[in-house]
Enzyme design. Structure first.
Site, PDB file in Angstrom:
ATOM      1  N   LYS B  85      12.949 -24.730  -9.170  1.00  0.00           N
ATOM      2  CA  LYS B  85      13.456 -23.906  -8.245  1.00  0.00           C
ATOM      3  C   LYS B  85      14.066 -24.505  -7.039  1.00  0.00           C
ATOM      4  O   LYS B  85      14.045 -25.409  -6.491  1.00  0.00           O
ATOM      5  CB  LYS B  85      11.936 -23.388  -7.516  1.00  0.00           C
ATOM      6  CG  LYS B  85      12.304 -22.112  -6.658  1.00  0.00           C
ATOM      7  CD  LYS B  85      10.942 -21.494  -6.005  1.00  0.00           C
ATOM      8  CE  LYS B  85      10.957 -20.137  -5.263  1.00  0.00           C
ATOM      9  NZ  LYS B  85       9.856 -19.966  -4.970  1.00  0.00           N
ATOM     10  N   SER B 160       9.401 -14.842  -5.140  1.00  0.00           N
ATOM     11  CA  SER B 160      10.494 -15.569  -4.944  1.00  0.00           C
ATOM     12  C   SER B 160      10.866 -16.316  -6.241  1.00  0.00           C
ATOM     13  O   SER B 160      12.275 -16.450  -6.400  1.00  0.00           O
ATOM     14  CB  SER B 160      10.651 -16.175  -3.787  1.00  0.00           C
ATOM     15  OG  SER B 160       9.714 -17.610  -3.968  1.00  0.00           O
ATOM     16  N   SER B 184       4.503 -16.223  -5.086  1.00  0.00           N
ATOM     17  CA  SER B 184       5.809 -16.528  -5.846  1.00  0.00           C
ATOM     18  C   SER B 184       5.760 -17.103  -7.019  1.00  0.00           C
ATOM     19  O   SER B 184       6.901 -17.309  -7.647  1.00  0.00           O
ATOM     20  CB  SER B 184       6.750 -17.083  -4.782  1.00  0.00           C
ATOM     21  OG  SER B 184       7.083 -16.251  -3.792  1.00  0.00           O
TER      22      SER B 184
END
Lengths: 98, 502
Positions: B85, B160, B184
Site C-alpha cells: 500500500k 482505503s 481499510s
C-alpha cells in the site's frame, strides 16, 4: 448543535491553512453541517463520570539507550525538498507585509 | 505439492510458491516475472498499482535464487511477490499516499514493515492505490483515479486499501500489505472475496507508516487464504523501539493457529448491534449461514449486546478528523512534497495555504476542517472530549462481551461492492460502509475479514468479520481457518476462484 456558515468555513480554512475557493466554501458549509449533525448524537450519552480514552492501549513513556544512531543522509533529504539552497531548506519569507 | 510446471504461477497461493521456490521447482525470478506480466496484462483495467518497481523486484527475486543456490536457509515466504500500500515508505520508491501533495516524493528511509519484508526476502512488486491519505472506503478519493473491483470493473474494490485488495483478487500478487484505521483492510477484503487482518493495535510497528490517525492506524496482511495471511502477519509483526506504541511482547502464534483451524468448544458472540437496518439481505443471509456453519463445526454461538456501538461511527468521525488535522499539518510544502505559490511575493503562511489547497483533495480538506472544528475552543468538550468518553464505553462493551465469549462475529460490511460514483459525493453514505469495522479500531482489538459466499441478489462477495481481544490475534486464524476449510470442502475451491476472468 450549531449550523456551519460560510464564515465558519472560511475561518476553519484559515486555521487549517487551506486557501479555499468560493465554490468549496459553499460545498463544505453544507457538507460539514450534515456530518456534524449526524455525529452530534454522541451527546445523547450521559458520560460525565466516564474517563476519556486517548489511546487503545496504555502508553507509558519509553526511554531508549543514549547511544548515537545514524540519522537520515543530508543528500537524501535534500533530494526530496521542494527548494534547497546553500545546503539548507529554502523557505519563503516568514514575515507578512503589514 | 507437486510440480508447478505448466501451471499458472499467478493462481498459486503464497505458501505453495514459497515451497516450490525453496524446493527449486521454480525460480523466484520466474515467479516475479509471471506476476509482472499479469500486472502488465490486467492492471490497465484494474488500476491496482500506482507504481510498479519491475527492476528492483526482479533484482530481489534473483537475490533469493542466489541465496538458494548458495544453500542459505530461506524464510517461509522467500521469493513470494507482494503489493505494498502506497502509505508505507520504501527508500527511493515513490510514496504518494494517493495524494498530489506527495507526487514524485521518494522517501529517504524504509518503514519497519518494508524492512521486515526485505528481511523475509519477500519481493515487493510496487505500490498500490488508495483513497488519499487513507480517507475513504472506495479508492475513489485517490488523486490518481479509482481502482476497480476485479469481480465487476464498474464497482469499487473497497477502501482505503482498494489497490491492495484488487491486486490480490486480480491475481497480480498473492500477498499485499494494507493499513486499517476504520476498516481499510477488512472492508476491501470483504468486497473482493479475499482475506484481510487488522492486527491488535501495536502489533505491527507504525514506523514509516504515514499517519492518518495515530491512535487508530494499524498495518496488516492481505492474501487469498487464511494461511498465507498468517504467514505474512508473522513476517511483519513484533516489537520495534522506533514506535512508542509498539507492543513489546511475543507475537501470538498466528501460523500455528492457521494450521489448526478448530472451533470445537469455542464460544462465539454474535453482536446484536451489527445487523438489521442498513444491512443488505444477501449479506445477512450469508452471515446467518456462516453462523450455522460455525455451530455445525462445534462452536457455541450466543448473541451479545454492545449497546454503545451505535455511537461508534459518531465518535470515530470526531476522533479521526481531529487526529488527522493534526497529523496532516506536516504537509506544509517546506521540507518535502509539493510547494505552490512560492513566487517571491507570498509569505510562508500564504505558501502553505496555497500548497495545501492545491495538493489536497476534497475528502482530505473536509476531514481536516472537521477535525479543526472539533478541536477548536468552545467545541472541544462537546465533540472531541465526548467522543473520547464514548471510546471508553465502547472498549468496556468489548470487555464485557469477551467475558462471555472467545471471539465476536458480524458481517464485515453492510453491503457488497457498490458502483463507482454511487456514493462519492455523499460523505455520510460513504462513512456508513465502516459501521461494523470502526468499533474495533476504537478499542484496539484484532479482527479478520474472511469470504463466506456471494450475495444471491448481485453475485458479489460477502465477508465475515471475526473480532478477538487485544493480543489474541491467533484466535482469528483458528476460527478463520476452520470456516475456510469447511467452505472449501463445500465449494471444492476458494471463493476467489469464482471471480470472472479479466
Amino acid at each position: 448543535m450549531s449550523a456551519i456558515t460560510r464564515a465558519d468555513v472560511e475561518h476553519l480554512g484559515r486555521l487549517a491553512r487551506l486557501n479555499l475557493t468560493p465554490e468549496e466554501i459553499d460545498n463544505f458549509a453544507g457538507q460539514l453541517d450534515v456530518i456534524l449533525a449526524s455525529v452530534a448524537r454522541i451527546s445523547e450519552v450521559a458520560a460525565h463520570d466516564i474517563p476519556p480514552t486517548s489511546h487503545p492501549i496504555p502508553v507509558e513513556n519509553v526511554y531508549r539507550e543514549d547511544v548515537v544512531r545514524p540519522g537520515l543522509l543530508r543528500a537524501d533529504v535534500a533530494a526530496g525538498a521542494p527548494a534547497w539552497e546553500d545546503d539548507r531548506f529554502r523557505v519563503p519569507r516568514i514575515l507578512g507585509e503589514a | 505439492m507437486g510440480d508447478l510446471m505448466g501451471h499458472d504461477l499467478t493462481r498459486q497461493s503464497a505458501s505453495t510458491l514459497a515451497d516450490a521456490i525453496s524446493q527449486g521447482e521454480v525460480s523466484a525470478e520466474e515467479v516475479t516475472k509471471a506476476h509482472l506480466e499479469r500486472i502488465a496484462e490486467v492492471d490497465p483495467r484494474v488500476h491496482a498499482f500506482l507504481y510498479v518497481d519491475s527492476d528492483d523486484a526482479l533484482a530481489a527475486a534473483k537475490g533469493v535464487d542466489a541465496k538458494r543456490a548458495r544453500g542459505d536457509r530461506l524464510g517461509a515466504l522467500a521469493g513470494v511477490p507482494l503489493a505494498l500500500k502506497d502509505i508505507l515508505t520504501m527508500k527511493g520508491v515513490p510514496t504518494t499516499c494517493g495524494s498530489k501533495i506527495l507526487e514524485g516524493w521518494r522517501p529517504p528511509y524504509d518503514s519497519h514493515v518494508v524492512e521486515r519484508l526485505r528481511t523475509s526476502d519477500i519481493v515487493i512488486l510496487g505500490k498500490t492505490n488508495m483513497d488519499e491519505f487513507a480517507m475513504g472506503s472506495s479508492t475513489e478519493h485517490s488523486a490518481y483515479g479509482p481502482t476497480r473491483n476485479p469481480w465487476d470493473l464498474e464497482r469499487i474494490p473497497g477502501g482505503s486499501g482498494g489497490g491492495s485488495s484488487a491486486a490480490i483478487a486480480a491475481f497480480e500478487a498473492p500477498l499485499a500489505i494494507g493499513t486499517d484505521t476504520g476498516g481499510s483492510i477488512r472492508q476491501p477484503a470483504a468486497v473482493t472475496g479475499t482475506v484481510g487482518v487488522k492486527p491488535t493495535y501495536g502489533g505491527v510497528s507504525r514506523y514509516g507508516l504515514v499517519a492518518l490517525a495515530s491512535s487508530l492506524d494499524q498495518a496488516g496482511p492481505c492474501a487469498r487464504n487464511v494461511l498465507d495471511t498468517a504467514l505474512l502477519h508473522a513476517a511483519i509483526a513484533g516489537h520495534d523501539p522506533r514506535d512508542s506504541t509498539s507492543i513489546n511482547a511475543a507475537v501470538p502464534d498466528v501460523v500455528g493457529a492457521a494450521l489448526n483451524g478448530d472451533v470445537r468448544g469455542m464460544r462465539i458472540g454474535l453482536v446484536r448491534e451489527l445487523s438489521g437496518a442498513g444491512y443488505q439481505a444477501g449479506v445477512e443471509q450469508r452471515f446467518r449461514e456462516a453462523v450455522e456453519l460455525l455451530e455445525g463445526l462445534g462452536a457455541e454461538v450466543i448473541e451479545v449486546s454492545c449497546p454503545h456501538f451505535e455511537y461508534a461511527l459518531g465518535a470515530y468521525y470526531l476522533i479521526l478528523p481531529s487526529e488527522a488535522s493534526s497529523n496532516l499539518a506536516r504537509f506544509d510544502g517546506m521540507r518535502y512534497g509539493l510547494r505552490a505559490g512560492d513566487d517571491g511575493s507570498h509569505s510562508v503562511e500564504e505558501v502553505m495555504a496555497i500548497t495545501r489547497e492545491a495538493g489536497f483533495g476534497p475528502e482530505v480538506k473536509r476531514r481536516i476542517m472537521l477535525g479543526t472544528y472539533a478541536l477548536s475552543s468552545g467545541y472541544y468538550d462537546a465533540y472531541y472530549g465526548q467522543a473520547q468518553k464514548i471510546r471508553t464505553l465502547i472498549t468496556r462493551d468489548f470487555d464485557a462481551a469477551f467475558t462471555q465469549v472467545d471471539v465476536l462475529i458480524s458481517p464485515t460490511a453492510p453491503t457488497t461492492a457498490f458502483k463507482i460514483g454511487e456514493k462519492v459525493d455523499d460523505p455520510i453514505a460513504m462513512y456508513l460502509n465502516d459501521v461494523a469495522t470502526i468499533p474495533v479500531n476504537l478499542a484496539g482489538n484484532a479482527a479478520m475479514s474472511l469470504p463466506i459466499g456471494l450475495a444471491p441478489e448481485d453475485g458479489l462477495p460477502v465477508g465475515l468479520q471475526i473480532i478477538a481481544p487485544p493480543m489474541t490475534d491467533d484466535r482469528l486464524y483458528r476460527v478463520g481457518s476452520a470456516v475456510e476449510s469447511a467452505l472449501v470442502d463445500k465449494w471444492g475451491q476458494l471463493l476467489i476462484e469464482e471471480a470472472p476472468a479479466l
